[in-house]
Scaffold this active site. Structure first.
Site, PDB file in Angstrom:
ATOM      1  N   ASP A   9       0.882  -1.165   0.000  1.00  0.00           N
ATOM      2  CA  ASP A   9       0.000   0.000   0.000  1.00  0.00           C
ATOM      3  C   ASP A   9       0.922   1.218   0.000  1.00  0.00           C
ATOM      4  OD1 ASP A   9      -1.482   1.739   2.682  1.00  0.00           O
ATOM      5  OD2 ASP A   9      -2.218   1.786   0.620  1.00  0.00           O
ATOM      6  N   ASP A  11      -0.166   5.221   0.987  1.00  0.00           N
ATOM      7  CA  ASP A  11      -0.390   6.241   2.024  1.00  0.00           C
ATOM      8  C   ASP A  11      -0.560   5.631   3.407  1.00  0.00           C
ATOM      9  OD1 ASP A  11      -2.139   7.781  -0.547  1.00  0.00           O
ATOM     10  OD2 ASP A  11      -0.394   8.677   0.399  1.00  0.00           O
TER      11      ASP A  11
HETATM   12  C1  XBP Z   1      -5.013   6.401   0.594  1.00  0.00           C
HETATM   13  C2  XBP Z   1      -6.228   7.044   0.104  1.00  0.00           C
HETATM   14  C3  XBP Z   1      -6.083   8.168  -0.885  1.00  0.00           C
HETATM   15  C4  XBP Z   1      -5.334   9.317  -0.231  1.00  0.00           C
HETATM   16  C5  XBP Z   1      -5.533  10.591  -1.004  1.00  0.00           C
HETATM   17  O1  XBP Z   1      -4.672   5.458  -0.406  1.00  0.00           O
HETATM   18  O2  XBP Z   1      -7.326   6.637   0.459  1.00  0.00           O
HETATM   19  O3  XBP Z   1      -7.388   8.572  -1.241  1.00  0.00           O
HETATM   20  O4  XBP Z   1      -5.883   9.516   1.078  1.00  0.00           O
HETATM   21  O5  XBP Z   1      -5.092  10.401  -2.341  1.00  0.00           O
HETATM   22  P1  XBP Z   1      -3.833   4.105   0.014  1.00  0.00           P
HETATM   23  P2  XBP Z   1      -6.057  10.868  -3.522  1.00  0.00           P
HETATM   24  O6  XBP Z   1      -3.869   3.965   1.517  1.00  0.00           O
HETATM   25  O7  XBP Z   1      -4.564   2.994  -0.699  1.00  0.00           O
HETATM   26  O8  XBP Z   1      -2.453   4.347  -0.502  1.00  0.00           O
HETATM   27  O9  XBP Z   1      -6.544  12.241  -3.175  1.00  0.00           O
HETATM   28  O10 XBP Z   1      -5.189  10.840  -4.766  1.00  0.00           O
HETATM   29  O11 XBP Z   1      -7.161   9.844  -3.547  1.00  0.00           O
END
Ligand code: XBP
Length: 259
Positions: A9, A11
Site C-alpha cells: 500500500d 499512504d
Molecule cells: C489512501 C487514500 C487516498 C489518499 C488521497 O490510499 O485513500 O485517497 O488519502 O489520495 P492508500 P487521492 O492507503 O490505498 O495508498 O486524493 O489521490 O485519492
C-alpha cells in the site's frame, strides 16, 4: 505455498503521507474560496472513505449539502481534487516526507532476494511519483513489477479491485502474495482478494479494527529500532525481512493439517 510477491500500500504504509494530503485538501479549498478546513480529527473520520474525490463528496453530503444540487458537482469536485493533487505534489517536492521505518530496507532486501514487488493503492498515480521522487528516487519505481493506483481501479478500497488488477498484472493468485497495509480498508481489500496482509499501524489508523490481518505491527522495524508487535502472529519485537514475511505467509496459506 511459496511466497512470490510483496504488495505495498502507499499512504500511511510507505510514508505518513495523509497529513500532507490533509494540508493539500485544505489549500485547495482555500484557493476555491471555501471555508472548509479539515482538522486532524475530522480527517481521521473522513479517511473511512478511500479516494480523494469520494472523500470530498462525503464531506459535502455531511456538511455542505447546499452544493449537492450543482449540475456540475462531479466536475467541480474533480477540479478541487486536481488542485489538491497539485498542492500535494508541490509539498512532496519540498522534501518534508521520509519513508516509515524499515520500508527502504525491506524494499532493497526484497529486491536482492528476488522477491517480486508491486503497489496497490487508492491514491492517484501523480502522488506515487511525487513520493518516490522525494524518497527513493523516480527510478526506484522500476523495482516494482506493477503499480495499481486510482486510475487502474476507480472503485476504491475496501473494494478489492486494485488488488485484483495487480494480481492479474503479476499473473499470480492472492495466496502467492503478501500485502503490507495500514488501514482496515486496506485489510478488507487485500483479504477480499485472498492476499494475506501484514499491518503497520499508522498515525491515522491507530486503533482501527484490523481483524483478518496475519499480524499487526507498529512499523516494519529496523535492527536498531525494532517494531512493537500489536496483534496476531508476531509476539516479540523485531524487524520485518523477506524471511519473516515468507514465514508468516506460510502460516497463513498452508492448508490446515487434516485431523
Ligand atoms: C489512501 C487514500 C487516498 C489518499 C488521497 O490510499 O485513500 O485517497 O488519502 O489520495 P492508500 P487521492 O492507503 O490505498 O495508498 O486524493 O489521490 O485519492
Amino acid at each position: 505455498m511459496t511466497l512470490k510477491a510483496l504488495i505495498f500500500d502507499v499512504d500511511g504504509t510507505l510514508a505518513e503521507t495523509e497529513e500532507v494530503h490533509r494540508k493539500a485538501f485544505n489549500k485547495a479549498f482555500a484557493e476555491e474560496g471555501l471555508d472548509w478546513a479539515w482538522s486532524r480529527e475530522r480527517y481521521r473520520e473522513l479517511l473511512a472513505v478511500s479516494g480523494g474525490k469520494e472523500r470530498i463528496l462525503q464531506f459535502i453530503k455531511d456538511e455542505a449539502s447546499e452544493h449537492l444540487g450543482r449540475e456540475d458537482l462531479q466536475a467541480w469536485i474533480a477540479d478541487l481534487h486536481k488542485a489538491k493533487t497539485r498542492f500535494y505534489t508541490e509539498m512532496m517536492a519540498s522534501g518534508e516526507i521520509s519513508l516509515r521505518p524499515g520500508v527502504e530496507r525491506l524494499i532493497r532486501e526484497s529486491r536482492d532476494a528476488g522477491l517480486r514487488m508491486a503497489i496497490a493503492t487508492t491514491t492517484s498515480s501523480a502522488n506515487i511519483v511525487a513520493l518516490f521522487k522525494a524518497t527513493l528516487g523516480h527510478d526506484a519505481m522500476d523495482w516494482f513489477d506493477t503499480i495499481g493506483a486510482a486510475e487502474q481501479a476507480p472503485v476504491k478500497k475496501p473494494d478489492p479491485s486494485v488488488y485484483l488488477w495487480v494480481l492479474k498484472e503479476l499473473g499470480l493468485s492472492g495466496e502467492e502474495c503478501i500485502a503490507i497495509e495500514d488501514t482496515r480498508n486496506g485489510v478488507l481489500a487485500a483479504t477480499s482478494a485472498d492476499v494475506p496482509v501484514v499491518v503497520t499501524q499508522s498515525f491515522y489508523s491507530a486503533g482501527e479494527d484490523f481483524s483478518g490481518a496475519v499480524t499487526v505491527l507498529s512499523d516494519l522495524g529496523e535492527p536498531d529500532q525494532p517494531y512493537t508487535p500489536l496483534d496476531g502472529t508476531a509476539t516479540e519485537p523485531g524487524w520485518v525481512t523477506p524471511k519473516s514475511l515468507a514465514m508468516w505467509h506460510e502460516g497463513a496459506t498452508s492448508a490446515p493439517a487434516t485431523s
